[in-house]
Design a protein around this motif. Sequence first.
Motif, PDB file in Angstrom:
ATOM      1  N   GLU A  61     -32.880 -31.239  22.653  1.00  0.00           N
ATOM      2  CA  GLU A  61     -34.028 -32.140  22.771  1.00  0.00           C
ATOM      3  C   GLU A  61     -35.320 -31.388  23.064  1.00  0.00           C
ATOM      4  O   GLU A  61     -36.395 -31.820  22.670  1.00  0.00           O
ATOM      5  N   GLY A  62     -35.206 -30.260  23.732  1.00  0.00           N
ATOM      6  CA  GLY A  62     -36.401 -29.458  23.990  1.00  0.00           C
ATOM      7  C   GLY A  62     -36.944 -28.901  22.687  1.00  0.00           C
ATOM      8  O   GLY A  62     -36.289 -28.927  21.655  1.00  0.00           O
ATOM      9  N   ASP A  63     -38.131 -28.378  22.726  1.00  0.00           N
ATOM     10  CA  ASP A  63     -38.760 -27.864  21.505  1.00  0.00           C
ATOM     11  C   ASP A  63     -38.737 -26.341  21.465  1.00  0.00           C
ATOM     12  O   ASP A  63     -39.564 -25.720  20.825  1.00  0.00           O
ATOM     13  N   ASN A  64     -37.766 -25.741  22.156  1.00  0.00           N
ATOM     14  CA  ASN A  64     -37.733 -24.283  22.269  1.00  0.00           C
ATOM     15  C   ASN A  64     -36.891 -23.589  21.212  1.00  0.00           C
ATOM     16  O   ASN A  64     -37.058 -22.404  20.984  1.00  0.00           O
ATOM     17  N   TYR A  65     -35.959 -24.298  20.579  1.00  0.00           N
ATOM     18  CA  TYR A  65     -34.982 -23.638  19.717  1.00  0.00           C
ATOM     19  C   TYR A  65     -34.991 -24.185  18.296  1.00  0.00           C
ATOM     20  O   TYR A  65     -34.962 -25.386  18.086  1.00  0.00           O
ATOM     21  N   ILE A  75     -33.507 -18.742  19.539  1.00  0.00           N
ATOM     22  CA  ILE A  75     -32.135 -19.070  19.171  1.00  0.00           C
ATOM     23  C   ILE A  75     -31.318 -19.195  20.451  1.00  0.00           C
ATOM     24  O   ILE A  75     -31.374 -18.328  21.319  1.00  0.00           O
ATOM     25  N   ALA A  76     -30.555 -20.285  20.550  1.00  0.00           N
ATOM     26  CA  ALA A  76     -29.688 -20.520  21.700  1.00  0.00           C
ATOM     27  C   ALA A  76     -28.234 -20.390  21.270  1.00  0.00           C
ATOM     28  O   ALA A  76     -27.893 -20.628  20.109  1.00  0.00           O
ATOM     29  N   VAL A  77     -27.385 -20.026  22.223  1.00  0.00           N
ATOM     30  CA  VAL A  77     -25.947 -19.958  21.986  1.00  0.00           C
ATOM     31  C   VAL A  77     -25.268 -20.698  23.130  1.00  0.00           C
ATOM     32  O   VAL A  77     -25.502 -20.401  24.298  1.00  0.00           O
ATOM     33  N   ILE A  78     -24.436 -21.670  22.778  1.00  0.00           N
ATOM     34  CA  ILE A  78     -23.701 -22.464  23.770  1.00  0.00           C
ATOM     35  C   ILE A  78     -22.208 -22.215  23.560  1.00  0.00           C
ATOM     36  O   ILE A  78     -21.719 -22.254  22.431  1.00  0.00           O
ATOM     37  N   GLY A  79     -21.498 -21.992  24.642  1.00  0.00           N
ATOM     38  CA  GLY A  79     -20.048 -21.815  24.552  1.00  0.00           C
ATOM     39  C   GLY A  79     -19.477 -21.333  25.862  1.00  0.00           C
ATOM     40  O   GLY A  79     -20.201 -21.171  26.851  1.00  0.00           O
ATOM     41  N   ASP A  80     -18.185 -21.088  25.862  1.00  0.00           N
ATOM     42  CA  ASP A  80     -17.565 -20.581  27.080  1.00  0.00           C
ATOM     43  C   ASP A  80     -18.113 -19.180  27.365  1.00  0.00           C
ATOM     44  O   ASP A  80     -18.516 -18.457  26.452  1.00  0.00           O
TER      45      ASP A  80
END
Length: 107
Positions: free
Chosen positions: A42-46, A5-10
């Motif tokens: 685009e990666g296959d990690n998440y 699981i990835a989290v993107i933000g400030d």
Amino acid sequence: MAKNIAVIGDSESIKGFSAIGLDIYPCDDSENAPQLFHRIAEGDNYSVIFITEEIFELVEKERRRYEERLTPAVIPIPGVKGNSGIGIKRLSSFVEQAVGSDIIFNN
């Protein structure tokens, strides 16, 4: 390969997620947000990408590519600036698509 699981933000909004084992991707420069999102999605990690509502709006063009795919699921979350209501609107839309009526929020 296990999916994460990835989290993107400030930085301020997402720093606590690393404490529970999620991969964080700080994005304090709005100009870099589309490229960062594309690289992660685009990666296959998440299998799931949580993204603050502010960044979610900035990457609209890029995230539309992934709406029809099963993974990654892109989920907007509120940031430190507060809740803009994007997540609730999307949930309401998904429920309406699935059952033909907004049975949760009755809007």
